[in-house]
Design a protein around this motif. Structure first.
Motif, PDB file in Angstrom:
ATOM      1  N   ASN A  13      40.039 -50.673  18.172  1.00 50.14           N
ATOM      2  CA  ASN A  13      39.047 -51.734  18.039  1.00 50.14           C
ATOM      3  C   ASN A  13      37.658 -51.108  18.176  1.00 50.14           C
ATOM      4  O   ASN A  13      37.235 -50.779  19.281  1.00 50.14           O
ATOM      5  N   PRO A  14      36.942 -50.907  17.053  1.00 49.49           N
ATOM      6  CA  PRO A  14      35.635 -50.240  17.114  1.00 49.49           C
ATOM      7  C   PRO A  14      34.626 -51.043  17.929  1.00 49.49           C
ATOM      8  O   PRO A  14      34.561 -52.264  17.839  1.00 49.49           O
ATOM      9  N   LYS A  15      33.849 -50.311  18.734  1.00 46.48           N
ATOM     10  CA  LYS A  15      32.817 -50.933  19.565  1.00 46.48           C
ATOM     11  C   LYS A  15      31.412 -50.512  19.149  1.00 46.48           C
ATOM     12  O   LYS A  15      30.520 -51.337  19.064  1.00 46.48           O
ATOM     13  N   LYS A  16      31.201 -49.201  18.922  1.00 50.55           N
ATOM     14  CA  LYS A  16      29.866 -48.687  18.600  1.00 50.55           C
ATOM     15  C   LYS A  16      29.964 -47.538  17.619  1.00 50.55           C
ATOM     16  O   LYS A  16      30.929 -46.793  17.625  1.00 50.55           O
ATOM     17  N   LEU A  17      28.920 -47.403  16.825  1.00 48.83           N
ATOM     18  CA  LEU A  17      28.724 -46.215  15.995  1.00 48.83           C
ATOM     19  C   LEU A  17      27.501 -45.502  16.542  1.00 48.83           C
ATOM     20  O   LEU A  17      26.496 -46.140  16.850  1.00 48.83           O
ATOM     21  N   ALA A  18      27.584 -44.191  16.650  1.00 49.41           N
ATOM     22  CA  ALA A  18      26.455 -43.415  17.145  1.00 49.41           C
ATOM     23  C   ALA A  18      26.320 -42.149  16.316  1.00 49.41           C
ATOM     24  O   ALA A  18      27.257 -41.740  15.628  1.00 49.41           O
ATOM     25  N   LEU A  19      25.128 -41.556  16.383  1.00 49.54           N
ATOM     26  CA  LEU A  19      24.855 -40.329  15.644  1.00 49.54           C
ATOM     27  C   LEU A  19      24.389 -39.246  16.596  1.00 49.54           C
ATOM     28  O   LEU A  19      23.703 -39.525  17.577  1.00 49.54           O
ATOM     29  N   ASN A  20      24.736 -38.054  16.264  1.00 49.29           N
ATOM     30  CA  ASN A  20      24.141 -36.877  16.872  1.00 49.29           C
ATOM     31  C   ASN A  20      23.591 -36.083  15.699  1.00 49.29           C
ATOM     32  O   ASN A  20      24.331 -35.754  14.781  1.00 49.29           O
ATOM     33  N   TYR A  21      22.294 -35.815  15.711  1.00 51.79           N
ATOM     34  CA  TYR A  21      21.676 -35.154  14.567  1.00 51.79           C
ATOM     35  C   TYR A  21      21.838 -33.643  14.594  1.00 51.79           C
ATOM     36  O   TYR A  21      21.768 -33.004  13.566  1.00 51.79           O
ATOM     37  N   ASN A  22      21.997 -33.084  15.776  1.00 47.90           N
ATOM     38  CA  ASN A  22      22.003 -31.633  15.865  1.00 47.90           C
ATOM     39  C   ASN A  22      23.129 -31.159  16.754  1.00 47.90           C
ATOM     40  O   ASN A  22      22.962 -31.142  17.959  1.00 47.90           O
ATOM     41  N   ILE A  69      30.897 -39.853   1.677  1.00 48.03           N
ATOM     42  CA  ILE A  69      31.346 -39.670   3.060  1.00 48.03           C
ATOM     43  C   ILE A  69      32.003 -40.934   3.587  1.00 48.03           C
ATOM     44  O   ILE A  69      33.092 -40.887   4.165  1.00 48.03           O
ATOM     45  N   SER A  70      31.350 -42.082   3.388  1.00 53.01           N
ATOM     46  CA  SER A  70      31.940 -43.322   3.908  1.00 53.01           C
ATOM     47  C   SER A  70      33.278 -43.616   3.233  1.00 53.01           C
ATOM     48  O   SER A  70      34.218 -44.078   3.882  1.00 53.01           O
ATOM     49  N   GLY A  71      33.395 -43.342   1.937  1.00 56.34           N
ATOM     50  CA  GLY A  71      34.670 -43.530   1.248  1.00 56.34           C
ATOM     51  C   GLY A  71      35.765 -42.663   1.832  1.00 56.34           C
ATOM     52  O   GLY A  71      36.890 -43.117   2.063  1.00 56.34           O
ATOM     53  N   LYS A  72      35.439 -41.401   2.106  1.00 57.70           N
ATOM     54  CA  LYS A  72      36.427 -40.493   2.708  1.00 57.70           C
ATOM     55  C   LYS A  72      36.831 -40.975   4.096  1.00 57.70           C
ATOM     56  O   LYS A  72      37.995 -40.869   4.483  1.00 57.70           O
ATOM     57  N   ARG A  88      26.998 -51.135   7.501  1.00 56.08           N
ATOM     58  CA  ARG A  88      26.600 -50.484   8.752  1.00 56.08           C
ATOM     59  C   ARG A  88      26.972 -48.999   8.728  1.00 56.08           C
ATOM     60  O   ARG A  88      26.184 -48.143   9.124  1.00 56.08           O
ATOM     61  N   LEU A  89      28.177 -48.697   8.251  1.00 56.61           N
ATOM     62  CA  LEU A  89      28.611 -47.305   8.162  1.00 56.61           C
ATOM     63  C   LEU A  89      27.719 -46.529   7.193  1.00 56.61           C
ATOM     64  O   LEU A  89      27.279 -45.418   7.494  1.00 56.61           O
ATOM     65  N   ASN A  90      27.412 -47.121   6.028  1.00 58.88           N
ATOM     66  CA  ASN A  90      26.530 -46.465   5.054  1.00 58.88           C
ATOM     67  C   ASN A  90      25.134 -46.231   5.629  1.00 58.88           C
ATOM     68  O   ASN A  90      24.514 -45.199   5.373  1.00 58.88           O
ATOM     69  N   GLU A  91      24.638 -47.190   6.406  1.00 58.03           N
ATOM     70  CA  GLU A  91      23.314 -47.049   7.018  1.00 58.03           C
ATOM     71  C   GLU A  91      23.289 -45.867   7.982  1.00 58.03           C
ATOM     72  O   GLU A  91      22.372 -45.029   7.955  1.00 58.03           O
ATOM     73  N   MET A  92      24.311 -45.762   8.824  1.00 57.26           N
ATOM     74  CA  MET A  92      24.366 -44.679   9.807  1.00 57.26           C
ATOM     75  C   MET A  92      24.530 -43.318   9.124  1.00 57.26           C
ATOM     76  O   MET A  92      23.853 -42.354   9.474  1.00 57.26           O
ATOM     77  N   ILE A  93      25.413 -43.252   8.159  1.00 56.43           N
ATOM     78  CA  ILE A  93      25.621 -41.992   7.443  1.00 56.43           C
ATOM     79  C   ILE A  93      24.369 -41.618   6.670  1.00 56.43           C
ATOM     80  O   ILE A  93      23.987 -40.447   6.608  1.00 56.43           O
ATOM     81  N   GLY A  94      23.691 -42.609   6.089  1.00 59.90           N
ATOM     82  CA  GLY A  94      22.444 -42.364   5.364  1.00 59.90           C
ATOM     83  C   GLY A  94      21.391 -41.732   6.261  1.00 59.90           C
ATOM     84  O   GLY A  94      20.681 -40.802   5.860  1.00 59.90           O
ATOM     85  N   PHE A 100      19.487 -34.456   7.845  1.00 59.16           N
ATOM     86  CA  PHE A 100      20.029 -33.145   7.476  1.00 59.16           C
ATOM     87  C   PHE A 100      19.276 -32.575   6.280  1.00 59.16           C
ATOM     88  O   PHE A 100      18.931 -31.398   6.254  1.00 59.16           O
ATOM     89  N   MET A 101      18.984 -33.422   5.287  1.00 55.56           N
ATOM     90  CA  MET A 101      18.264 -32.972   4.094  1.00 55.56           C
ATOM     91  C   MET A 101      16.817 -32.614   4.439  1.00 55.56           C
ATOM     92  O   MET A 101      16.263 -31.652   3.902  1.00 55.56           O
ATOM     93  N   GLU A 102      16.186 -33.379   5.330  1.00 53.88           N
ATOM     94  CA  GLU A 102      14.806 -33.100   5.729  1.00 53.88           C
ATOM     95  C   GLU A 102      14.692 -31.748   6.426  1.00 53.88           C
ATOM     96  O   GLU A 102      13.657 -31.089   6.340  1.00 53.88           O
TER      97      GLU A 102
END
Length: 181
Positions: A13-22, A69-72, A88-94, A100-102
Motif C-alpha cells: 500500500n503506497p504511502k509516499k514518493l520521494a526523490l534523492n537527487y544525488n 521510466i514510469s512505464g518500466k 504523480r509518478l511522472n511529475e516526480m520522475i520528471g 540529472f540533465m541540468e
C-alpha cells in the motif's frame, strides 16, 4: 502439500514518493499487507539515466525519458506502483530527470571537482566538499587522508606522546541553549 512455489500474497500500500537527487534515486514508501511497518523501495536510476541520455538532452527527450521510466516501473514493479497515480509518478520522475540533465548527466558534478583538485594532496582535499566526489575519487581522497593520519599519529613511546590529555577550553562564548539549567 510440499509445493515449492509460494504465492506472493503481499499487496503493498503506497504511502509516499520521494526523490534523492544525488545519486538519482526514486523512493516509494509503502506498507505491506502482512504488517503495517513502513518499508522503502529504492530504485537507483543513475546508470539507466546515463545510458538513456547518452549526452543528448532536450525538452522532448525529457518527456520521452520520463514516460519510459514510469512505464518500466509500472511493468516491473506493478504490485508497488499500481495504486500510484501516473501523473504523480511522472511529475516526480520528471523532476529527477530534469535535475540529472541540468547537471550534465552526472549525479553530482564530480567531473568539475576532479578537474580542479589533486586528490593526492592533503591540503587540496581539505579545501573541497567531499560530498561532490564520485566513488573512485572519494576512495582516493580517503586513502590520502589515511596516509596523512598515519604519518601524524603519535603512539606510546613516540616523542610528544601524552596519554589521556585533558584540555580546558574556557567559558563558552555564546549561550548554547541545550546545557542551561
Amino acid at each position: 502439500f510440499w509445493s515449492t512455489k509460494k504465492k506472493n500474497t503481499m499487496s503493498p500500500n503506497p504511502k509516499k514518493l520521494a526523490l534523492n537527487y544525488n545519486p538519482p534515486i526514486l523512493i516509494l514508501q509503502y506498507e505491506s499487507s502482512t504488517d503495517s511497518r513502513p518499508r522503502n523501495l529504492k530504485l537507483f536510476l543513475q546508470d539507466f539515466l546515463e545510458k538513456e541520455l547518452n549526452g543528448k538532452s532536450s525538452p522532448d527527450r525529457l518527456t520521452q525519458l520520463t514516460h519510459k521510466i514510469s512505464g518500466k516501473l509500472y511493468i516491473q514493479y506493478k504490485d508497488y506502483f499500481r495504486k500510484v497515480p501516473s501523473n504523480r509518478l511522472n511529475e516526480m520522475i520528471g523532476k529527477l530527470v530534469t535535475r540529472f540533465m541540468e547537471e550534465g548527466g552526472h549525479a553530482n558534478g564530480s567531473s568539475e571537482v576532479a578537474a580542479n583538485v589533486d586528490l593526492t594532496s592533503i591540503d587540496q582535499i581539505k579545501q573541497i566538499d567531499l560530498n561532490k566526489l564520485d566513488e573512485d575519487q572519494l576512495e582516493q581522497a580517503k586513502m590520502t587522508m589515511d596516509v596523512d593520519f598515519e604519518l601524524n599519529r603519535l603512539r606510546p613511546g613516540d616523542p610528544g606522546y601524552e596519554h589521556d590529555v585533558e584540555e580546558d577550553f574556557g567559558a563558552a562564548v555564546e549561550d548554547s541553549g541545550w546545557d542551561s539549567d
